[in-house]
Design a protein around this motif. Structure first.
Motif, PDB file in Angstrom:
ATOM      1  N   THR A  68       5.774   5.058 -11.037  1.00  9.35           N
ATOM      2  CA  THR A  68       5.534   3.904 -10.174  1.00  9.35           C
ATOM      3  C   THR A  68       4.223   3.231 -10.548  1.00  9.35           C
ATOM      4  N   LEU A  69       4.264   1.902 -10.637  1.00  9.91           N
ATOM      5  CA  LEU A  69       3.089   1.079 -10.913  1.00  9.91           C
ATOM      6  C   LEU A  69       2.639   0.390  -9.632  1.00  9.91           C
ATOM      7  N   THR A  70       1.341   0.318  -9.441  1.00 10.22           N
ATOM      8  CA  THR A  70       0.767  -0.430  -8.319  1.00 10.22           C
ATOM      9  C   THR A  70       0.003  -1.625  -8.871  1.00 10.22           C
ATOM     10  N   PHE A  71       0.250  -2.789  -8.306  1.00 10.66           N
ATOM     11  CA  PHE A  71      -0.385  -4.027  -8.756  1.00 10.66           C
ATOM     12  C   PHE A  71      -1.387  -4.510  -7.719  1.00 10.66           C
ATOM     13  N   SER A  72      -2.442  -5.152  -8.196  1.00 12.72           N
ATOM     14  CA  SER A  72      -3.397  -5.764  -7.268  1.00 12.72           C
ATOM     15  C   SER A  72      -2.863  -7.139  -6.858  1.00 12.72           C
ATOM     16  N   ARG A  73      -1.729  -7.078  -6.172  1.00 14.59           N
ATOM     17  CA  ARG A  73      -1.051  -8.254  -5.625  1.00 14.59           C
ATOM     18  C   ARG A  73      -0.476  -7.871  -4.266  1.00 14.59           C
ATOM     19  N   LEU A  74      -0.520  -8.787  -3.333  1.00 17.22           N
ATOM     20  CA  LEU A  74       0.172  -8.548  -2.075  1.00 17.22           C
ATOM     21  C   LEU A  74       1.672  -8.618  -2.301  1.00 17.22           C
ATOM     22  N   ALA A  75       2.402  -7.802  -1.579  1.00 14.77           N
ATOM     23  CA  ALA A  75       3.858  -7.720  -1.752  1.00 14.77           C
ATOM     24  C   ALA A  75       4.555  -8.823  -0.953  1.00 14.77           C
ATOM     25  N   TRP A  76       4.251 -10.060  -1.331  1.00 16.72           N
ATOM     26  CA  TRP A  76       4.901 -11.199  -0.678  1.00 16.72           C
ATOM     27  C   TRP A  76       6.406 -11.175  -0.962  1.00 16.72           C
ATOM     28  N   PRO A  77       7.240 -11.567  -0.019  1.00 20.20           N
ATOM     29  CA  PRO A  77       8.657 -11.750  -0.332  1.00 20.20           C
ATOM     30  C   PRO A  77       8.826 -12.751  -1.478  1.00 20.20           C
ATOM     31  N   GLY A  78       9.765 -12.457  -2.379  1.00 20.17           N
ATOM     32  CA  GLY A  78      10.025 -13.339  -3.513  1.00 20.17           C
ATOM     33  C   GLY A  78       9.827 -12.678  -4.857  1.00 20.17           C
ATOM     34  N   TYR A  79       9.262 -11.460  -4.866  1.00 13.95           N
ATOM     35  CA  TYR A  79       9.077 -10.763  -6.137  1.00 13.95           C
ATOM     36  C   TYR A  79      10.401 -10.182  -6.637  1.00 13.95           C
ATOM     37  N   ALA A  80      10.574 -10.206  -7.958  1.00 12.14           N
ATOM     38  CA  ALA A  80      11.734  -9.609  -8.626  1.00 12.14           C
ATOM     39  C   ALA A  80      11.246  -8.886  -9.868  1.00 12.14           C
ATOM     40  N   VAL A  81      12.016  -7.882 -10.311  1.00 14.80           N
ATOM     41  CA  VAL A  81      11.614  -7.066 -11.455  1.00 14.80           C
ATOM     42  C   VAL A  81      12.751  -7.017 -12.469  1.00 14.80           C
ATOM     43  N   ASP A  82      12.409  -7.249 -13.725  1.00 16.61           N
ATOM     44  CA  ASP A  82      13.342  -7.058 -14.837  1.00 16.61           C
ATOM     45  C   ASP A  82      12.871  -5.836 -15.619  1.00 16.61           C
ATOM     46  N   GLY A  83      13.669  -4.771 -15.651  1.00 14.87           N
ATOM     47  CA  GLY A  83      13.282  -3.539 -16.313  1.00 14.87           C
ATOM     48  C   GLY A  83      12.784  -2.482 -15.363  1.00 14.87           C
ATOM     49  N   GLY A  84      12.905  -2.712 -14.079  1.00 13.03           N
ATOM     50  CA  GLY A  84      12.495  -1.757 -13.065  1.00 13.03           C
ATOM     51  C   GLY A  84      13.004  -2.203 -11.714  1.00 13.03           C
ATOM     52  N   THR A  85      12.513  -1.577 -10.652  1.00 17.72           N
ATOM     53  CA  THR A  85      12.918  -1.935  -9.296  1.00 17.72           C
ATOM     54  C   THR A  85      11.691  -1.970  -8.395  1.00 17.72           C
ATOM     55  N   LEU A  86      11.761  -2.770  -7.360  1.00 10.69           N
ATOM     56  CA  LEU A  86      10.687  -2.828  -6.381  1.00 10.69           C
ATOM     57  C   LEU A  86      10.662  -1.551  -5.556  1.00 10.69           C
ATOM     58  N   SER A  87       9.470  -1.036  -5.285  1.00  8.17           N
ATOM     59  CA  SER A  87       9.288   0.127  -4.426  1.00  8.17           C
ATOM     60  C   SER A  87       8.636  -0.305  -3.122  1.00  8.17           C
ATOM     61  N   GLU A  88       8.572   0.616  -2.181  1.00 12.80           N
ATOM     62  CA  GLU A  88       7.892   0.326  -0.921  1.00 12.80           C
ATOM     63  C   GLU A  88       6.436  -0.032  -1.200  1.00 12.80           C
ATOM     64  N   PRO A  89       5.925  -1.104  -0.595  1.00 11.81           N
ATOM     65  CA  PRO A  89       4.540  -1.506  -0.857  1.00 11.81           C
ATOM     66  C   PRO A  89       3.550  -0.401  -0.518  1.00 11.81           C
ATOM     67  N   LEU A  90       2.493  -0.322  -1.293  1.00 10.42           N
ATOM     68  CA  LEU A  90       1.438   0.657  -1.041  1.00 10.42           C
ATOM     69  C   LEU A  90       0.655   0.225   0.190  1.00 10.42           C
ATOM     70  N   GLY A  91       0.572   1.099   1.183  1.00 13.62           N
ATOM     71  CA  GLY A  91      -0.112   0.745   2.417  1.00 13.62           C
ATOM     72  C   GLY A  91       0.530  -0.423   3.121  1.00 13.62           C
ATOM     73  N   ASP A  92       1.837  -0.612   2.884  1.00 15.78           N
ATOM     74  CA  ASP A  92       2.579  -1.746   3.452  1.00 15.78           C
ATOM     75  C   ASP A  92       1.980  -3.083   3.031  1.00 15.78           C
ATOM     76  N   ALA A  93       1.284  -3.105   1.903  1.00 12.18           N
ATOM     77  CA  ALA A  93       0.610  -4.337   1.504  1.00 12.18           C
ATOM     78  C   ALA A  93       0.699  -4.626   0.009  1.00 12.18           C
ATOM     79  N   LEU A  94       0.394  -3.644  -0.850  1.00 18.51           N
ATOM     80  CA  LEU A  94       0.302  -3.918  -2.279  1.00 18.51           C
ATOM     81  C   LEU A  94       1.649  -3.734  -2.976  1.00 18.51           C
TER      82      LEU A  94
END
Length: 708
Positions: free
Chosen positions: A628-654
């Motif tokens: 699992t990768l964590t990004f310094s981005r807020l998990a706003w609705p609208g993100y998509a991943v090619d080559g992986g899948t979205l996971s539950e946001p870190l701290g309900d935010a990242l």
């Protein structure tokens, strides 16, 4: 006269330039200058100062570089511009204002000129709208002057809520141009102005436009004209499609924001009880002031009015609808503070009252009609004081003043010419505005003393390195101490300096991020935010400062009276100390926000490309169960991943992404589009294409009807 006949020289082909419009324009400029006699920065306060000006500046800068900013990760919860809405990203008018903001030498002067222009725009729009109903010019002039002088217009919209002022200034023009389209004129003007009202991005303005279009639809149905009904429905469809593009991103983003409430609450700030609205003719009780001449309704010949008012049914419906909104609950989901609707209510109310007065004002007032007017004043004052004893003095002064104004107006109607009566009413109205400022010139919107010159922002945070987070809340101190503004900025004004500051002004807030770091709407924080920023996140084992890509911490010292700021933790150093601030910087700067900041053991990636809306990575190694990768981005609705899948946001935010096993050597692309982006772009394209086709078809039809 038909409801849609254009009086000579007003919107038609007449050659006479209406003197009334010129006089009214001059008067509107004069009333716009009145506040400056007391407060030179009157129009540069509140949200205008700490939200809109910074937004305009940044939007203008981005457009100058050929870029329309939809989202910036490094601005965190203030960086989802398309969901914010009020940036006006789809509004040519807002973009033009933004471009101008980047080149003007004085922000206070620029904002003052802009807002006085809006006062003139709204007044003249009401003038031509009232005239389109066949009202005589004196009534249209008075209507055009008073429409923008309610207490909420003058003391809230003028100094602070400029997007509301823009929408209300354009509203009568949208109404007038829609009526012209109903009369057979080309719909181009109605479509353009309706687009501008919706594209402001302030949802209240879209709802105001809906009220006006409902009024036009009612009139079209009453007229039994199929063509008029279809014309209004066409403008409704066009405006609705534009609204989808402007507001749907915010609606679909709301589940992670503080704007996801659907609750209805009855009490709160900026509400208007019925007894206060009934007393709204007292300018000495400023908050709910509407119109000093309201009791003159008793001077109308109701029988004559009812015989000639079929075409005013739409205006009555719009007035009733907006009045119920003003009198309604304090909050309805994300809609709050119903008194902010009063400036829009004034538009149909003024149309209704002054067209009715033009048609049915009794030429010789009886004693009984005057007594009814004065009785209304007495009853309103009694109801107001009974619930608010502290307003007794203001109510008493208001009764005396309004009785004097109504009395002299009644005398003038009986003894003087229409010209002199009009001049008297206009003079009383301007005098009332001046009196309100003489009583109390300071609006509720505060001045945080942000600099007027754009060049004054350039040297801020010169010692900062990398992404900057400001801790503490300097707003309250900045209101009373101008020296604070020499070191720190508030809200969106951080856009006017060079350092990449996270803090900004937002009306939506990412709910979990706000809770963790106790962020306010203006970007400020509580003192406990420092502990949260330095705390270790248990899942990754990394400090939150690392996960947020922060390289510089700026402290507003008065917010930390019990914190030792001279001794930062290991890896940080004190870079600068002043009366109001302490600056910490990392010994080794980390990359700006937007990239990978943590990965589970056994997972390695190499960043290939990054932009505000996308990150491309190459997987160099991955464990048997993936990672699992964590990004310094807020998990706003609208993100998509090619080559992986979205996971539950870190701290309900990242934002986090799961990379599957066996991905070594492959690429992973994380991209963001506003949620519903395909539908939103399609709706906007359909509105523009359909509008252009309609305008072209109407032009061809009118050309063919022209006599050879």
């Amino acid at each position: 006269m038909s409801a849609f006949v254009q009086p000579r020289g007003v919107g038609g082909r007449g050659t006479r330039r209406p003197l009334g419009a010129l006089v009214l324009g001059a008067l509107l400029v004069a009333v716009g200058l009145v506040p400056l006699l007391w407060i030179g920065r009157y129009y540069f306060r509140g949200d205008t100062q700490i939200a809109y000006v910074g937004w305009w500046y940044h939007l203008g800068q981005e457009v100058r570089h050929g870029h329309l900013p939809l989202m910036e990760p490094l601005r965190w919860e203030a960086g989802n511009y398309v969901a914010e809405g009020q940036w006006g990203l789809f509004s040519p008018l807002t973009i033009l204002i933004g471009l101008a903001t980047t080149v003007v030498p004085d922000l206070v002067v620029f904002v003052t000129v802009l807002k006085i222009a809006l006062i003139v725009c709204g007044g003249l729009g009401t003038y031509v709208l009232v005239r389109s109903y066949g009202a005589r010019e004196p009534f249209a002039m008075v209507g055009g002057l008073v429409v923008g002088l309610s207490g909420e217009s003058v003391f809230l919209d003028w100094p602070s809520w400029v997007n509301g002022q823009i929408g209300v200034a354009l509203l009568p023009w949208a109404w007038w141009l829609t009526r012209r389209a109903m009369a057979g004129h080309n719909p181009a003007g109605a479509l353009v102005v309706s687009y501008l009202v919706v594209a402001v991005g302030y949802v209240y303005c879209a709802l105001y436009l809906a009220a006006v279009l409902v009024a036009c639809l009612v009139d079209a149905v009453v007229s039994r004209s199929r063509r008029q009904v279809l014309t209004v429905l066409g403008i409704c469809l066009f405006s609705g499609l534009v609204a989808v593009a402007v507001y749907l991103p915010g609606v679909l983003t709301s589940p992670v924001t503080v704007r996801d409430s659907v609750a209805v609450t009855g009490s709160g700030r900026l509400t208007a009880p019925l007894h206060e609205l009934l007393a709204s003719m007292f300018p000495t009780v400023r908050r709910d002031y509407l119109l000093w001449m309201l009791p003159a309704v008793a001077w109308l010949d109701l029988a004559r009015l009812l015989r000639s008012s079929k075409d005013l049914l739409g205006a009555a419906v719009a007035t009733a609808g907006l009045a119920l909104w003003v009198l309604g609950p304090a909050t309805i989901g994300p809609l709050r503070w119903p008194l902010r609707v009063v400036p829009a209510l004034m538009v149909p109310l003024v149309v209704l009252l002054f067209v009715a007065a033009s048609r049915s004002l009794v030429p010789r007032l009886s004693r009984s009609r005057l007594l009814v007017s004065f009785g209304w004043l007495g009853l309103a004052a009694y109801l107001l004081v009974a619930r608010n004893p502290h307003l007794a003095t203001g109510a008493a002064a208001g009764v005396v003043l309004v009785v004097a104004m109504l009395g002299t107006t009644a005398w003038s109607l009986r003894r003087a010419s229409e010209v002199l009566t009009t001049a008297l009413v206009l003079a009383w109205t301007v005098a009332v505005l001046a009196l309100q400022f003489a009583i109390d010139p300071v609006p509720g919107a505060a001045d945080r003393h942000m600099p007027a010159s754009p060049t004054a922002y350039a040297g801020r945070l010169a010692s900062a390195r990398g992404d900057v987070m400001v801790l503490g809340n300097a707003e309250s101190r900045a209101i009373h101490d101008q020296e604070v503004a020499h070191e720190l900025l508030i809200g969106s004004m951080w856009y006017l300096q060079q350092a990449p500051v996270q803090n900004g002004y937002t009306t939506i807030n990412f709910r979990r991020f706000r809770a963790r770091f106790c962020r306010a709407f203006n970007g400020g924080t509580c003192a406990a935010a420092l502990r949260s920023v330095l705390a270790t996140e248990p899942t990754t084992g990394r400090p939150w400062a690392d996960l947020l890509s922060v390289s510089t911490l700026v402290f507003f010292r008065p917010s930390f009276p019990h914190t030792e700021l001279a001794h930062p933790p290991p890896g940080w150093s004190v870079r600068q100390t002043s009366t109001n601030t302490v600056v910490w910087t990392r010994d080794s700067t980390v990359p700006t926000a937007g990239g990978v900041v943590a990965a589970t053991p056994g997972l390695g990636v190499q960043e290939l490309q990054r932009s505000d809306r996308a990150v491309s990575l190459r997987v160099t190694e991955v464990g048997h169960s993936g990672g699992t990768l964590t990004f310094s981005r807020l998990a706003w609705p609208g993100y998509a991943v090619d080559g992986g899948t979205l996971s539950e946001p870190l701290g309900d935010a990242l934002l986090r992404v799961h990379v599957p096993a066996g991905s070594a050597g492959s690429s992973v692309t994380v991209s963001w589009d506003p949620p519903g982006w395909t539908l939103e772009r399609t709706s906007l394209a359909a509105a523009l294409a359909g509008g252009l086709l309609w305008v072209a078809a109407a032009r061809v039809r009118l050309w063919r009807r022209r006599p050879m």
